[in-house]
Scaffold this motif. Structure first.
Motif, PDB file in Angstrom:
ATOM      1  N   GLN A   3       0.839  -1.196   0.000  1.00  0.00           N
ATOM      2  CA  GLN A   3       0.000   0.000   0.000  1.00  0.00           C
ATOM      3  C   GLN A   3       0.876   1.248   0.000  1.00  0.00           C
ATOM      4  OE1 GLN A   3      -2.644  -0.158   3.382  1.00  0.00           O
ATOM      5  NE2 GLN A   3      -4.110  -1.477   2.335  1.00  0.00           N
ATOM      6  N   THR A   4       0.446   2.259  -0.727  1.00  0.00           N
ATOM      7  CA  THR A   4       1.136   3.549  -0.744  1.00  0.00           C
ATOM      8  C   THR A   4       0.098   4.654  -0.603  1.00  0.00           C
ATOM      9  OG1 THR A   4       1.019   3.606  -3.173  1.00  0.00           O
ATOM     10  CG2 THR A   4       3.046   2.718  -2.187  1.00  0.00           C
ATOM     11  N   GLY A   5       0.550   5.895  -0.487  1.00  0.00           N
ATOM     12  CA  GLY A   5      -0.364   7.022  -0.351  1.00  0.00           C
ATOM     13  C   GLY A   5       0.041   8.178  -1.238  1.00  0.00           C
ATOM     14  N   LEU A   6      -0.873   9.112  -1.417  1.00  0.00           N
ATOM     15  CA  LEU A   6      -0.609  10.330  -2.188  1.00  0.00           C
ATOM     16  C   LEU A   6      -0.815  11.527  -1.266  1.00  0.00           C
ATOM     17  CD1 LEU A   6      -2.478   9.547  -5.539  1.00  0.00           C
ATOM     18  CD2 LEU A   6      -0.099   9.072  -4.925  1.00  0.00           C
ATOM     19  N   HIS A   7       0.271  12.194  -0.911  1.00  0.00           N
ATOM     20  CA  HIS A   7       0.219  13.342  -0.002  1.00  0.00           C
ATOM     21  C   HIS A   7       1.011  14.514  -0.627  1.00  0.00           C
ATOM     22  CE1 HIS A   7      -0.062   9.749   2.680  1.00  0.00           C
ATOM     23  NE2 HIS A   7      -0.924  10.492   3.347  1.00  0.00           N
ATOM     24  N   TYR A   8       0.423  15.298  -1.499  1.00  0.00           N
ATOM     25  CA  TYR A   8      -0.997  15.465  -1.825  1.00  0.00           C
ATOM     26  C   TYR A   8      -1.096  15.622  -3.339  1.00  0.00           C
ATOM     27  CZ  TYR A   8      -1.234  15.992   3.147  1.00  0.00           C
ATOM     28  OH  TYR A   8      -1.107  15.761   4.488  1.00  0.00           O
ATOM     29  N   PRO A   9      -2.077  14.988  -4.003  1.00  0.00           N
ATOM     30  CA  PRO A   9      -2.087  14.950  -5.462  1.00  0.00           C
ATOM     31  C   PRO A   9      -2.621  16.210  -6.141  1.00  0.00           C
ATOM     32  CG  PRO A   9      -3.923  13.689  -4.597  1.00  0.00           C
ATOM     33  CD  PRO A   9      -3.105  14.120  -3.407  1.00  0.00           C
ATOM     34  N   ILE A  10      -3.277  17.081  -5.391  1.00  0.00           N
ATOM     35  CA  ILE A  10      -3.787  18.336  -5.963  1.00  0.00           C
ATOM     36  C   ILE A  10      -3.438  19.465  -5.000  1.00  0.00           C
ATOM     37  CG2 ILE A  10      -5.775  19.619  -6.819  1.00  0.00           C
ATOM     38  CD1 ILE A  10      -7.235  16.946  -7.155  1.00  0.00           C
TER      39      ILE A  10
END
Length: 368
Positions: A305-312
């Motif tokens: 699992q990974t995360g997006l901090h922050y995509p926008i």
């Protein structure tokens, strides 16, 4: 599956302490504020090296009240960065002030001091640097500019519990520093929570009134306040967890060092910045790559699992279109938003799991 974080593992390691703390509050019937919260405030203030800590119900509330305590309101401008969680900007908007953005540094993704001064106008009321991912902004440069213009600083330290700049803790540099205790943070509650810290006696008094309906004493409402109080159970749980924070921080830093060592030879991957001025506490271990979305999909297929901090970035969020910013206004933030990918990192993670993540990245043909 290797998760982004494992809150169940953390609770299991502390179960007897946390259960006892919760039962102690239930027996006391001090469910809102109370002795446990007061003791946590003192302990967290000591941890940050400041005189006062005012516990509230979220990091957003801490930022909101810290800005109100400085007198921020309609007609004012408050400078911050667009590469942050939206709560930073929302807290400014709650005061009625206007957020004004400056871009971030390419290396640290924190406020770029070289761009800060140009954003200051006669309407500027405060500066809010964000200590993103567990790394502090360049407080030397930001403090110098703020002092030259007579502007207070409110540190958004919601991701930076225990982070340091030149040996001083996050939260100890500005007129106030604000932290979140959202469960996934380095110091997380079992629910919502936040705190504002300060060395200013007047600000501390104002913050205490604002969080509790503006009361100076019961039913004597001096200010137009809010119901931003911390629950007694969260205060008790945070007292338990605070005792373990330094151990957890060192575990995070060890995992980050292992990631950096193993990923250092991989092309197309930019690693988190670290330098001797800062103690990075790695709330997030965010790599950067031009093919971020493909890599994220591939890692998930391999059980990571990974995360997006922050995509926008916030200036491109529809909710803040009224600020009038457009694509291209903050190119470093916009590029980072397309590239950052957060790898799993949490104290309970094992060295074997770190190596599994690295091998999964290697299998996607990113090796130099």
């Amino acid at each position: 599956m290797i998760p982004m974080l494992d809150l169940k593992a953390q609770y299991a390691s502390l179960k007897p302490e946390i259960d006892a703390a919760v039962l102690r509050v239930l027996a006391s019937a001090q469910y809102v504020l109370g002795d446990e919260v007061e003791q946590f405030e003192r302990e967290f203030a000591d941890y940050c090296g400041v005189r006062h800590a005012i516990a509230v119900n979220s990091g957003t509330s801490a930022l909101h009240l810290a800005l109100l305590a400085l007198g921020c309101g309609p007609g004012d401008e408050i400078i911050t960065v667009p590469f942050t969680f939206v709560a930073t900007v929302s807290s400014i908007c709650y005061t009625g002030a206007r957020p004004v953005f400056v871009d971030v540094e390419h290396s640290t993704l924190t406020m770029d001091p070289e761009r800060l001064e140009a954003a200051i106008t006669p309407r500027t009321k405060a500066i809010v640097p964000v200590h993103i991912y567990g790394q502090m902004a360049n407080m030397d440069a930001i403090q110098t500019i703020a002092a030259r213009h007579g502007l207070p600083i409110v540190e958004d330290a919601c991701q930076a519990h225990g982070a340091e700049f030149r040996g001083s803790r996050a939260g100890s540099f500005g007129a106030a520093g604000c932290f979140s205790f959202y469960p996934g943070k380095n110091l997380g509650a079992c629910g919502e929570g936040g705190i504002a810290v300060t060395n200013d006696d007047r600000h501390a008094k104002t913050l205490r009134m604002l969080r509790d309906w503006g009361q100076e004493q019961r039913y004597h409402h001096v200010l137009k306040g809010y119901n931003y109080r911390m629950d007694g159970i969260q205060g008790a749980i945070l007292r338990v967890k605070l005792r373990h924070l330094e151990e957890w921080t060192e575990a995070r830093r060890a995992h980050a060092a292992r990631y950096t060592s193993l990923l250092g030879g991989m092309r197309h991957i930019r690693l988190p910045h670290a330098d001797a001025l800062r103690r990075h506490v790695y709330h997030i271990y965010a790599i950067r790559t031009g093919d971020r979305d493909s890599l994220q999909r591939a890692l998930l297929a391999e059980g990571v699992q990974t995360g997006l901090h922050y995509p926008i970035p916030v200036h491109l969020q529809p909710a803040h279109a009224d600020l009038g910013y457009a694509v291209g206004d903050f190119p470093v933030s916009e590029t980072a938003a397309r590239e950052v990918l957060s790898l799993p990192i949490y104290p309970e993670m094992t060295g074997h799991q770190v190596e599994q993540v690295v091998r999964a990245v290697e299998r996607e043909a990113y090796v130099a």
